[in-house]
Design an enzyme around this catalytic site. Structure first.
Site, PDB file in Angstrom:
ATOM      1  N   HIS A 193      37.735  38.797  48.291  1.00  0.00           N
ATOM      2  CA  HIS A 193      36.399  38.122  47.785  1.00  0.00           C
ATOM      3  C   HIS A 193      36.481  36.413  47.582  1.00  0.00           C
ATOM      4  O   HIS A 193      35.665  35.983  46.934  1.00  0.00           O
ATOM      5  CB  HIS A 193      35.941  38.890  46.376  1.00  0.00           C
ATOM      6  CG  HIS A 193      34.498  38.782  46.275  1.00  0.00           C
ATOM      7  ND1 HIS A 193      33.957  39.144  45.135  1.00  0.00           N
ATOM      8  CD2 HIS A 193      33.653  38.476  47.013  1.00  0.00           C
ATOM      9  CE1 HIS A 193      32.555  39.174  45.226  1.00  0.00           C
ATOM     10  NE2 HIS A 193      32.459  38.588  46.432  1.00  0.00           N
ATOM     11  N   CYS A 219      32.410  39.112  39.389  1.00  0.00           N
ATOM     12  CA  CYS A 219      33.882  38.950  40.317  1.00  0.00           C
ATOM     13  C   CYS A 219      34.313  37.731  41.043  1.00  0.00           C
ATOM     14  O   CYS A 219      35.273  37.268  40.605  1.00  0.00           O
ATOM     15  CB  CYS A 219      33.526  40.063  41.441  1.00  0.00           C
ATOM     16  SG  CYS A 219      33.074  41.554  40.882  1.00  0.00           S
TER      17      CYS A 219
END
Ligand code: CA
Length: 484
Positions: A149, A91
């Site tokens: 993130h 990710c």
């Protein structure tokens, strides 16, 4: 005469006067007004990123058990990329590459960042520019919805990185049911995975929310489109589905009664929820009559972790975390009705880094970037104006594992394993099953040299990652303590 009739009469008289006046105006020589030449406006951009979706888990890549009719429209009404890659197999680094248009190892984002709200170094360095920051100079408004993130410190959050609005969460993942979101701010988080249970943020404020997460993100995306419809706008819509935890509502689960494996069933339901959201977005654009000049990208941030979330990468080897195709080749499509012919299929390799370059090339005023981009404008290739390959070479690096891969446009790919380097040709062997033998050492060596040269331009990671959670906590005992 009743009031309704009177109103109609007044309306007809007004209309008659208008016809007379404007009709007469039009007859005067030299006074005929030409319609103002409309300056083509910069397109809106919606970048839909999903999380841990398998290569074969969309209809446009041949999925048979999860219908994705809305996601498929992006591909069938635009272009499907059969060799669409991301720049990393998990990710965080993949997102850092995507949002800057640059290989993330150029700026030390070689690890998945930890949730560390007190740490201004844990995330996308301020020396880098996001696509939203660049587009701001071209009068775009930008909206981030979903998973961030790229840093939880105040200076690294979406509103500090060029976005005008944000709805979502800062961590690397999140639970899906609102009753589990009990933590009121980041300083109530006591562990990495606690961050999955924070209340959602709108801009910088924690919100109460009642909907299933994927539905809430879709709802917000649709509302923001309404709010920013006058454009141009850039929306970064990062669904965390179908990343674990596997959680879905009955509404979506009931669509998959035929799937026996409970994991695959829940996964399918989660993908289906995203597909519904994409449908609502497409409908909204059409309803506002802005769909023709809105570019939509759809892709996954990395390949499916098949054993973890029951995703399916099809014939591709490996999955999330791997440098085999299953880790880095993802479902990838782009739609721009006013430019890209329906049903285009593009076979040469492209990479998520191209999205940045492609977008800024379509902006109707000059935009400058601070750094050299690694991506290229894909449009001339997609439209057939250029027939060469957008990239002669693509590179991947997993710093902590001391592993790398590189491929060329012709399909030769090397991948470093613990004790050896293997060479494959993806045109002949998409599943990377049989490494080519020593007779091909020259081909292997050429790729290896190219990788070594590229690697010289990269830097070491600038922060500790998920795998160093314990070590990080030892070094930063107050990591979750609210500063004075
Ligand atoms: Ca992911």
């Amino acid at each position: 005469m009743n009031a309704c009739f009177t109103n109609r009469l007044i309306h007809m008289i007004k209309k008659g006067i208008a016809v007379l006046v404007f009709g007469f105006w039009g007859l005067l020589p030299g006074l005929t007004q030409k319609p103002l030449e409309q300056k083509p406006s910069s397109p809106n951009v919606i970048l839909i990123l999903v999380d841990d979706l398998g290569y074969q888990d969309v209809g446009f890549n041949g999925c048979s058990d999860i219908p994705t009719p809305n996601i498929d429209r992006i591909a069938s009404e635009g272009v499907k990329f059969t060799q669409g890659y991301v720049s990393y197999a998990v990710c965080g680094p993949s997102r850092a590459g995507l949002i800057t248009g640059r290989y993330q190892d150029r700026f030390g984002f070689g690890r998945n960042p930890l949730f560390a709200p007190n740490d201004p170094e844990m995330g996308l360095p301020l020396t880098e520019e996001t696509l939203a920051e660049v587009l701001k100079n071209a009068d775009y408004k930008s909206i981030a919805v979903g998973k961030w993130h790229l840093g939880a410190h105040q200076s690294l959050r979406p509103l500090s990185r060029g976005f005008d609005a944000f709805f979502g969460f800062l961590s690397g993942g999140h639970t899906y049911f609102p009753e589990t979101w009990t933590l009121r701010d980041e300083y109530e988080v006591a562990s990495q995975f606690d961050a999955y249970r924070t209340k959602l943020l709108r801009d910088n404020t924690r919100m109460e929310e009642n909907e299933y997460l994927t539905d809430a993100l879709s709802r917000e995306a649709v509302n923001y489109i309404g709010q920013y419809q006058d454009g141009p706008f850039f929306m970064y819509l990062a669904y965390n589905a179908p990343h674990t935890p596997l959680q879905a509502t009955e509404k979506y689960l009931s669509r998959f009664e035929d799937i026996e494996d409970p994991k695959r069933k829940t996964y399918a339901a989660m993908v289906s929820a995203v597909d519904d959201g994409v449908g609502k977005i497409l409908d909204k654009l059409e309803q506002l009559n802005i769909d023709q000049n809105t570019i939509i990208f759809f892709l996954s941030d990395n390949g499916g972790p098949e054993r973890v979330n029951a995703s399916d990468n099809g014939v591709l080897k490996g999955g999330k975390g791997d440098l085999f195709e299953g880790g880095v080749r993802v479902p990838f499509a782009m739609r721009w009705p006013s430019k890209i012919p329906k049903g285009t299929i593009f076979h040469a390799p492209v990479i998520s880094l191209d999205i940045f370059a492609t977008v800024i090339a379509q902006v109707r005023q000059p935009v400058e970037t601070k750094h050299q981009l690694d991506g290229v404008d894909l449009l001339p290739y997609v439209l057939g104006e250029r027939t060469d390959s957008p990239h002669e070479l693509l590179f991947w690096r997993k710093f902590d594992q001391n592993q790398y891969a590189v491929r060329n446009a012709a399909g030769d790919k090397i991948i470093s394993l613990k004790d050896r380097i293997e060479l494959f040709n993806l045109q002949e062997n998409i599943s990377e099953n049989n490494a080519l033998k020593n007779t091909d050492s020259l081909r292997s060596e050429a790729l290896n040299n190219a990788w070594n040269n590229w690697n010289l331009q990269m830097i070491n990671p600038t922060f500790l990652g998920l795998q160093s959670d314990k070590l990080y906590t030892q070094k930063h005992p107050n990591r979750f303590v609210k500063p004075d």
